[in-house]
Scaffold this motif. Structure first.
Motif, PDB file in Angstrom:
ATOM      1  N   ASP A 190      -2.100  48.331  58.166  1.00  0.00           N
ATOM      2  CA  ASP A 190      -1.819  46.951  57.753  1.00  0.00           C
ATOM      3  C   ASP A 190      -1.376  46.100  58.943  1.00  0.00           C
ATOM      4  OD1 ASP A 190      -1.700  44.875  55.947  1.00  0.00           O
ATOM      5  OD2 ASP A 190       0.334  45.334  55.279  1.00  0.00           O
ATOM      6  N   ILE A 191      -2.192  46.108  59.983  1.00  0.00           N
ATOM      7  CA  ILE A 191      -1.845  45.427  61.238  1.00  0.00           C
ATOM      8  C   ILE A 191      -1.984  43.919  61.080  1.00  0.00           C
ATOM      9  CG2 ILE A 191      -2.490  45.175  63.656  1.00  0.00           C
ATOM     10  CD1 ILE A 191      -3.501  48.087  63.531  1.00  0.00           C
ATOM     11  N   GLU A 213      -9.098  49.216  68.963  1.00  0.00           N
ATOM     12  CA  GLU A 213      -9.386  48.511  67.716  1.00  0.00           C
ATOM     13  C   GLU A 213      -8.127  47.917  67.105  1.00  0.00           C
ATOM     14  OE1 GLU A 213     -13.522  50.748  66.528  1.00  0.00           O
ATOM     15  OE2 GLU A 213     -11.769  51.099  65.255  1.00  0.00           O
ATOM     16  N   ALA A 214      -6.988  48.589  67.270  1.00  0.00           N
ATOM     17  CA  ALA A 214      -5.720  48.008  66.821  1.00  0.00           C
ATOM     18  C   ALA A 214      -5.415  46.729  67.594  1.00  0.00           C
ATOM     19  CB  ALA A 214      -4.581  49.016  66.992  1.00  0.00           C
ATOM     20  N   ALA A 215      -5.731  46.721  68.890  1.00  0.00           N
ATOM     21  CA  ALA A 215      -5.483  45.541  69.721  1.00  0.00           C
ATOM     22  C   ALA A 215      -6.344  44.360  69.293  1.00  0.00           C
ATOM     23  CB  ALA A 215      -5.733  45.873  71.188  1.00  0.00           C
ATOM     24  N   GLN A 216      -7.573  44.649  68.842  1.00  0.00           N
ATOM     25  CA  GLN A 216      -8.432  43.566  68.368  1.00  0.00           C
ATOM     26  C   GLN A 216      -7.898  42.952  67.073  1.00  0.00           C
ATOM     27  OE1 GLN A 216     -12.810  44.453  70.139  1.00  0.00           O
ATOM     28  NE2 GLN A 216     -12.298  45.675  68.358  1.00  0.00           N
ATOM     29  N   VAL A 247     -12.831  57.636  59.818  1.00  0.00           N
ATOM     30  CA  VAL A 247     -11.407  57.951  59.656  1.00  0.00           C
ATOM     31  C   VAL A 247     -10.562  56.869  60.324  1.00  0.00           C
ATOM     32  CG1 VAL A 247      -9.595  59.638  60.164  1.00  0.00           C
ATOM     33  CG2 VAL A 247     -11.913  60.410  59.569  1.00  0.00           C
ATOM     34  N   ARG A 248     -11.019  56.412  61.481  1.00  0.00           N
ATOM     35  CA  ARG A 248     -10.325  55.341  62.205  1.00  0.00           C
ATOM     36  C   ARG A 248     -10.231  54.084  61.351  1.00  0.00           C
ATOM     37  NH1 ARG A 248     -13.947  53.674  66.180  1.00  0.00           N
ATOM     38  NH2 ARG A 248     -14.172  55.909  66.581  1.00  0.00           N
ATOM     39  N   SER A 249     -11.296  53.761  60.644  1.00  0.00           N
ATOM     40  CA  SER A 249     -11.306  52.556  59.799  1.00  0.00           C
ATOM     41  C   SER A 249     -10.276  52.661  58.673  1.00  0.00           C
ATOM     42  CB  SER A 249     -12.701  52.349  59.200  1.00  0.00           C
ATOM     43  OG  SER A 249     -13.654  52.129  60.208  1.00  0.00           O
ATOM     44  N   ILE A 250     -10.224  53.822  58.025  1.00  0.00           N
ATOM     45  CA  ILE A 250      -9.254  54.000  56.940  1.00  0.00           C
ATOM     46  C   ILE A 250      -7.831  53.946  57.489  1.00  0.00           C
ATOM     47  CG2 ILE A 250      -8.425  55.592  55.161  1.00  0.00           C
ATOM     48  CD1 ILE A 250     -11.297  56.698  54.998  1.00  0.00           C
ATOM     49  N   HIS A 287     -18.874  52.589  66.546  1.00  0.00           N
ATOM     50  CA  HIS A 287     -19.468  53.921  66.678  1.00  0.00           C
ATOM     51  C   HIS A 287     -18.736  54.702  67.760  1.00  0.00           C
ATOM     52  CE1 HIS A 287     -22.480  57.090  67.284  1.00  0.00           C
ATOM     53  NE2 HIS A 287     -22.934  56.756  66.093  1.00  0.00           N
ATOM     54  N   ASP A 288     -18.595  55.992  67.561  1.00  0.00           N
ATOM     55  CA  ASP A 288     -17.857  56.843  68.495  1.00  0.00           C
ATOM     56  C   ASP A 288     -18.410  56.752  69.917  1.00  0.00           C
ATOM     57  OD1 ASP A 288     -16.593  57.557  66.182  1.00  0.00           O
ATOM     58  OD2 ASP A 288     -17.483  59.558  66.038  1.00  0.00           O
TER      59      ASP A 288
END
Length: 416
Positions: free
Chosen positions: A252-253, A272-275, A243-246, A224-225
């Motif tokens: 394709d990380i 979230e990319a780091a996770q 939008v972040r999820s899409i 959540h924001d």
């Protein structure tokens, strides 16, 4: 043929007949001083003490030539051992491997726990921060420690990350007369001192959570924001969770990806990319000093350690960064197209770039630019474009209504 042979602290006393025959027939015997000393004086082969540098070891092995030789190591040579390196370097045809019980096997036997599904690793070749993150969700763990990162440092790193739900064992000098096994809580292990020859075993306590209570409800992506800190005048400008999820899905990380987040803001995409890239790194590039400071605060909130905040203006800030596997670029003006072009040029072959625009005026320009860049690299364009319209449900006067977010646009491009 060179025989790579595993032995224990009892030398040849517990060795099989095949091992004793190989050693007796060898014209050359290689190993460290301790391993060679355990062979006794009955062997006649020329003894060569191995270097501590693996590349020099390769040179020593190559110098053996066609002579019959045995390389003696402790435990299982294929389990985080020298055999893996030599076989990768010279090929399988040149060697045979005769393993002994590994110290990891001995350690699990001493604490009477099975190890068939345990997370096993060596701290000599993997950084402690990455290992601790994998420990978080493991049931059982076996660690080869080393003089630079001992059990006390592992235990303290776990406690610092609130991973306090494991019982720890430190197994020292396994198989030797001064063998010692210590069972203790992590706080006690962190305060202890141990010999350099040890294996650390961690057993998760029954019904222990995967994460601290204050992290329950947080997700790998799509949080959540409100979960992210934002600069007050810019409140609401971060990439919306949907939008972040899409965008993250289109990037394709992979677990070891190198990711750039260009125009990172307060770092919601970076976190979230780091996770997702738990063994990789995320470079969060932001020119605003206040937002740059918030990136680290949001990393601390989500307990991620693999985000590197970069204070600077893109694309000049790209110069000192490693080439990325995945890039996210967000913005509102024509500058976005220029940044996307510069990032795409640095993208590794097969990498993916996602551009997030909030103005319809610049979609065609950004798309055409990325198509031209793809053709210039000798490939047919592989692009996708989305207009994302999101309406969130809300209760108003005891009735369900929907509040629409501003439309958002995504362009995803694959390099090659």
């Amino acid at each position: 043929m060179l025989s790579i042979i595993g032995i224990g602290d009892d030398g040849l006393n517990a060795a099989s007949a095949a091992v004793r025959d190989r050693i007796a027939a060898s014209e050359v015997l290689l190993g460290d001083e301790r391993a060679l000393s355990l062979l006794g004086e009955s062997t006649t082969g020329k003894r060569i003490v191995l270097s501590g540098d693996v590349n020099q070891v390769a040179t020593q092995v190559e110098a053996v030539g066609d002579r019959t030789a045995a390389l003696v190591v402790f435990g299982d040579p294929m389990f985080y051992g020298l055999a893996r390196f030599l076989i990768e370097r010279f090929g399988k045809d040149r060697f045979e491997v005769l393993p002994h019980v590994s110290s990891m096997q001995l350690a699990f036997a001493r604490v009477m726990e099975s190890w068939d599904e345990a997370y096993l690793t060596d701290l000599a070749i993997h950084p402690l921060t990455a290992v601790v993150e994998k420990i978080r969700t493991a049931q059982k763990v076996g660690l080869f420690t080393n003089p630079d990162v001992g059990p006390d440092q592992v235990a303290q790193a776990m406690l610092d990350r609130k991973i306090d739900y494991f019982t720890a064992y430190v197994c020292e000098n396994l198989g030797a007369r001064d063998e010692r096994v210590t069972r203790a809580e992590l706080a006690e292990i962190a305060a202890g001192e141990y010999t350099s020859l040890n294996v650390m075993i961690l057993i998760r306590r029954a019904d222990a959570p995967d994460r601290p209570r204050d992290a329950v409800g947080r997700r790998l992506f799509g949080n959540h924001d409100d979960a992210f800190l934002q600069a007050k005048p810019k409140q609401g400008l971060l990439t919306p969770s949907e939008v972040r999820s899409i965008a993250l899905a289109q990037m394709d990380i992979a677990p070891a990806s190198i990711v750039w987040d260009v125009g990172a803001g307060s770092g919601s995409v970076s976190v979230e990319a780091a996770q997702l890239a738990r063994d990789g790194a995320v470079y969060a590039i932001e020119m605003d000093a206040e937002d740059h400071g918030l990136i680290q605060e949001n990393c601390d909130r989500f307990d991620v350690a693999n985000v590197i905040p970069v204070l600077g203006k893109a694309p000049e800030a790209f110069a000192k960064l490693p080439d990325p596997d995945c890039v996210f670029v967000a913005g509102a003006g024509r500058e976005v197209t220029r940044l996307a072009e510069a990032a795409f040029a640095r993208l590794r072959p097969g990498g993916r770039l996602v551009v997030n625009l909030i103005s319809i005026d610049h979609i065609a320009q950004a798309r055409e630019s990325l198509m031209a860049a793809t053709r210039a690299a000798g490939h047919e364009p592989n692009l996708g474009v989305w207009m994302v319209n999101i309406a969130r449900g809300a209760d108003q006067l005891e009735r369900l209504s929907f509040e629409s977010l501003k439309p958002s646009f995504l362009i995803a491009a694959v390099k090659g």
